[in-house]
Design an enzyme around this catalytic site. Structure first.
Site, short mmCIF file in Angstrom:
data_model
loop_
_atom_site.label_atom_id
_atom_site.label_comp_id
_atom_site.label_asym_id
_atom_site.label_seq_id
_atom_site.Cartn_x
_atom_site.Cartn_y
_atom_site.Cartn_z
N LYS A 14 43.18 38.09 -24.01
CA LYS A 14 42.14 38.86 -24.71
C LYS A 14 40.76 38.20 -24.61
CE LYS A 14 44.85 42.20 -25.90
NZ LYS A 14 45.84 42.36 -26.90
C1 PLP Z 1 47.03 43.04 -27.52
C2 PLP Z 1 47.05 44.26 -28.36
C3 PLP Z 1 47.70 44.34 -29.59
C4 PLP Z 1 48.64 43.28 -30.08
O1 PLP Z 1 48.14 42.02 -30.14
P1 PLP Z 1 49.14 40.81 -30.46
O2 PLP Z 1 48.19 39.72 -30.83
O3 PLP Z 1 49.88 40.56 -29.18
O4 PLP Z 1 50.02 41.22 -31.56
C5 PLP Z 1 47.58 45.47 -30.37
N1 PLP Z 1 46.89 46.51 -29.94
C6 PLP Z 1 46.26 46.52 -28.75
C7 PLP Z 1 45.47 47.72 -28.36
C8 PLP Z 1 46.34 45.39 -27.92
O5 PLP Z 1 45.76 45.41 -26.72
#
Ligand code: PLP
Length: 383
Positions: A188
């Site tokens: 991310k």
């Molecule tokens: C990555 C992501 C999540 C989940 O994030 P985690 O930290 O892995 O729980 C939720 N929603 C979207 C749109 C994502 O891209």
């Protein structure tokens, strides 16, 4: 095949500097006893300040943020929650954790975010909340979603996991829902390995979230007299130190994401046979992942496109599928009852891919990926 990367270009990569190392070391050595939450507090404060929201609570992942948001809003068994049909499954799975039912609705084919008209059409007496997802850094039509939520007395949850640094009309992603969720997974925009944040302006929701994420302990409880059975969702100090180090240069990080997109846009933006990430007036997109959706005339689906790039030593990701078409939803046909036979989001969901968008990208790599993609599209185009 003439274009090939000399070594594999990954689809995502974080931006880690010596500062992250220094702060993590300090956290590992000092964040214990009465100071154990110091790095979390500083990370949360700088995060809330950056978004312009009142409260931020650090968590193990965004999935926990969505779970806590739903639970704090009181969503439970028998309730329905309206969600976009094209998103990562983590946007939707927490609806089932609280015993409610996800209801899938179509997305806008330009912004790739939930379509407010489709939301309105899917409201039933059981609807309790709406989850909007700021997909790939794009922004939902939050004023429209807020109007619908208020008119029907629904909770509004913002899944901003992919949109740190994006804004709409000068307000940052994460400032629109009653609660918002962020992810700091290694892929991310801001990375702590695993990690997440829930944000809110509402004191009542903050209090519920604090109790629910700490096994139902009342604030300040030192006697283990839990008042309810709940959950345990906390982020470690070392992860918080990683996040804090990145918040110190968040503006540079978002600028870098926008630069990476600009390199691609300069090379791909003129193509009439593809669509790339939208940035409509009023929106500033932080472009978590540069994404490309070929038009219906392209004979390649997303998996064929990925394979062709992979032959050229370029990693990519498939656009998220329609949730109604993945095996996990085989047992929930009723979730798709408001989807049209051919949803407008289907083209992106079947043909779209994400291009390498990590912090290791430079203009030369973006140029090579763009040339490779053009080569693949031109070779496949019907004569
Ligand atoms: C990555 C992501 C999540 C989940 O994030 P985690 O930290 O892995 O729980 C939720 N929603 C979207 C749109 C994502 O891209």
């Amino acid at each position: 095949m003439t274009v090939r990367a000399p070594e594999l270009i990954p689809v995502a990569a974080p931006w880690i500097t010596a500062r992250e190392g220094d702060l993590c070391r300090e956290a590992a050595l000092t964040a214990w006893g009465p100071d154990h939450y110091r790095f979390n507090r500083e990370f949360e404060q700088s995060f809330a300040r950056y978004l312009g929201v009142t409260h931020a609570v650090s968590l193990p992942h965004a999935t926990a943020a969505l779970h806590l948001g739903l639970a704090a809003l009181g969503v439970g068994p028998g309730d329905e929650v309206i969600v976009p049909a094209v998103t990562w499954i983590a946007s939707v799975a927490p609806v089932t954790y609280v015993g409610a039912a996800p209801v899938l609705v179509d997305i806008d084919p330009v912004t790739w975010c939930i379509d407010p008209a489709a939301v309105e059409a899917a409201i039933t007496p059981r609807t309790r909340a709406i989850i909007g997802v700021d997909l790939y850094g794009s922004m939902c039509d939050w004023p429209a979603l807020r109007a619908i939520a208020d008119r029907h007395g629904l909770g509004l949850i913002e899944d901003a996991a992919e949109a740190l640094g994006s804004s709409l009309n000068g307000r940052r992603a994460g400032a629109f829902g009653d609660v918002a969720a962020f992810s700091f997974h290694g892929s991310k925009t801001l990375a702590t390995g695993e990690g997440g944040m829930v944000t809110t302006d509402r004191d009542d929701l903050l209090a519920r979230i604090q109790a629910l994420r700490d096994h139902g302990r009342p604030p300040g409880d030192r006697f283990f007299l839990n008042t309810e059975i709940a959950f345990k969702y906390k982020m470690s100090a070392v992860q918080a130190a990683l996040g804090l180090a990145q918040m110190e240069r968040i503006d540079a990080m978002i600028a870098r994401k926008r630069q990476i997109f600009a390199w691609y846009r300069d090379r791909l933006g003129h193509r009439r046979d593809i669509r790339i990430n939208a940035e409509p007036p009023g929106v500033e997109n932080s472009f978590w992942m540069v994404s490309v959706v070929p038009d219906a005339g392209c004979p390649l689906d997303k998996f064929a496109l990925m394979a062709a790039l992979r032959e050229r030593n370029i990693d990519s990701r498939p656009f998220f599928s329609l949730l109604s078409e993945i095996p996990a939803f085989d047992s929930r046909p009723e979730a798709a009852r408001f989807l049209p036979p051919v949803p407008r989001g289907r083209l992106a969901a079947t043909k779209g891919i994400n291009l390498p968008s990590g912090y290791n990208m430079d203009e030369e790599k973006a140029d090579l990926v763009s040339r490779a993609l053009i080569e693949v599209l031109d070779a496949a185009a019907p004569a």
